[in-house]
Scaffold this motif. Structure first.
Motif, PDB file in Angstrom:
ATOM      1  N   TYR A  53     -54.453  23.868 -48.257  1.00  0.00           N
ATOM      2  CA  TYR A  53     -55.564  23.198 -47.583  1.00  0.00           C
ATOM      3  C   TYR A  53     -56.464  22.431 -48.540  1.00  0.00           C
ATOM      4  CZ  TYR A  53     -54.614  25.549 -43.155  1.00  0.00           C
ATOM      5  OH  TYR A  53     -54.039  25.961 -41.981  1.00  0.00           O
ATOM      6  N   LEU A  78     -51.914  19.934 -46.456  1.00  0.00           N
ATOM      7  CA  LEU A  78     -52.796  19.858 -45.286  1.00  0.00           C
ATOM      8  C   LEU A  78     -54.260  19.852 -45.731  1.00  0.00           C
ATOM      9  CD1 LEU A  78     -51.139  22.413 -42.793  1.00  0.00           C
ATOM     10  CD2 LEU A  78     -51.383  19.956 -42.426  1.00  0.00           C
ATOM     11  N   ILE A 114     -58.000  19.847 -45.922  1.00  0.00           N
ATOM     12  CA  ILE A 114     -59.137  19.939 -45.009  1.00  0.00           C
ATOM     13  C   ILE A 114     -60.083  18.767 -45.280  1.00  0.00           C
ATOM     14  CG2 ILE A 114     -61.197  21.310 -44.434  1.00  0.00           C
ATOM     15  CD1 ILE A 114     -58.655  22.485 -43.284  1.00  0.00           C
ATOM     16  N   TYR A 166     -59.592  28.706 -42.030  1.00  0.00           N
ATOM     17  CA  TYR A 166     -58.975  27.455 -41.576  1.00  0.00           C
ATOM     18  C   TYR A 166     -57.777  27.694 -40.662  1.00  0.00           C
ATOM     19  CZ  TYR A 166     -61.693  26.215 -45.658  1.00  0.00           C
ATOM     20  OH  TYR A 166     -62.719  26.082 -46.572  1.00  0.00           O
ATOM     21  N   MET A 167     -57.413  26.757 -39.813  1.00  0.00           N
ATOM     22  CA  MET A 167     -58.205  25.602 -39.449  1.00  0.00           C
ATOM     23  C   MET A 167     -58.971  25.901 -38.171  1.00  0.00           C
ATOM     24  SD  MET A 167     -55.516  22.469 -40.204  1.00  0.00           S
ATOM     25  CE  MET A 167     -54.171  23.183 -39.219  1.00  0.00           C
TER      26      MET A 167
END
Length: 210
Positions: free
Chosen positions: A19, A24, A26, A118-119
């Motif tokens: 993340y 991926l 954020i 998350y998420m």
């Protein structure tokens, strides 16, 4: 008669390297802010005697993200370096799915879970909805969580839009949406937070539109 103080657990969901600059990333709120708040929430929970559950997501071998044993699967040091009371490895979005989470909560007399990590719209949302359906009160730390942008055949939405809309929906029925500062203060005060209703939330929106 005053309601009894919540018996809380802090659930820190999937604070993993993928993340942060991985597959991926954020986007909103900024991860440097949400990571700091996750650490503050964990420290405050420890000081207040609130148990901390750390959750880590595992995908199939060879998956582009969360492939166990790869650097992106590892927990961010913000979480990995702090003590925890229980650890859960999961393979589905909800922390409840296929894990010992619910039995552990009930064995420890927990009636309220505070969700961070998350998420917002995926594993957090799945956990929030299922917790509410199982009879737990839920608190969502909106500045200790986050979303990223999507585009698919249904359309497109920014990380900010996704995070904001899910927070509004949570507060309307499923979870008290609060900031980390307010949540930490509540640990000392022993109080809880109010959750709205779909009807009242809609009435306000209609009044504003009129």
């Amino acid at each position: 008669m005053q309601a009894p103080a919540p018996k809380r657990a802090l659930v820190v969901i999937d604070v993993q390297n993928d993340y942060f600059g991985g597959g991926l990333p954020i986007e909103y709120p900024p991860p440097q802010r949400t990571l700091a708040n996750i650490g503050r929430a964990m420290d405050a929970a420890r000081a207040a005697g609130v148990p901390v559950v750390v959750v880590q997501n595992t995908a199939r071998a060879g998956a582009p993200v969360f492939d166990k044993g790869q650097p992106g699967w590892e927990l961010d040091p913000t979480v990995a370096s702090r003590p925890r009371d229980h650890y859960i490895e999961k393979t589905l979005p909800s922390v409840f799915a296929g894990t010992d989470f619910d039995p552990w909560l009930r064995a420890n007399g927990i009636d309220t879970i505070a969700v961070a990590g998350y998420m917002t719209h995926n594993c957090d949302a799945s956990t929030v909805f299922e917790a509410a359906h199982r009879g737990y009160r839920v608190e969502f730390l909106n500045d200790a969580s986050g979303s990223l942008s999507y585009e698919n055949s249904a359309g497109a939405a920014s990380g900010e839009e996704i995070h904001r809309v899910f927070c509004v929906v949570f507060q309307s029925r499923f979870a008290a949406v609060v900031g980390t500062d307010a949540w930490i203060a509540a640990l000392s005060a022993g109080g809880g937070f109010e959750i709205d209703t779909p009807y009242a939330s809609n009435q306000r929106a209609r009044a504003e539109a009129a």
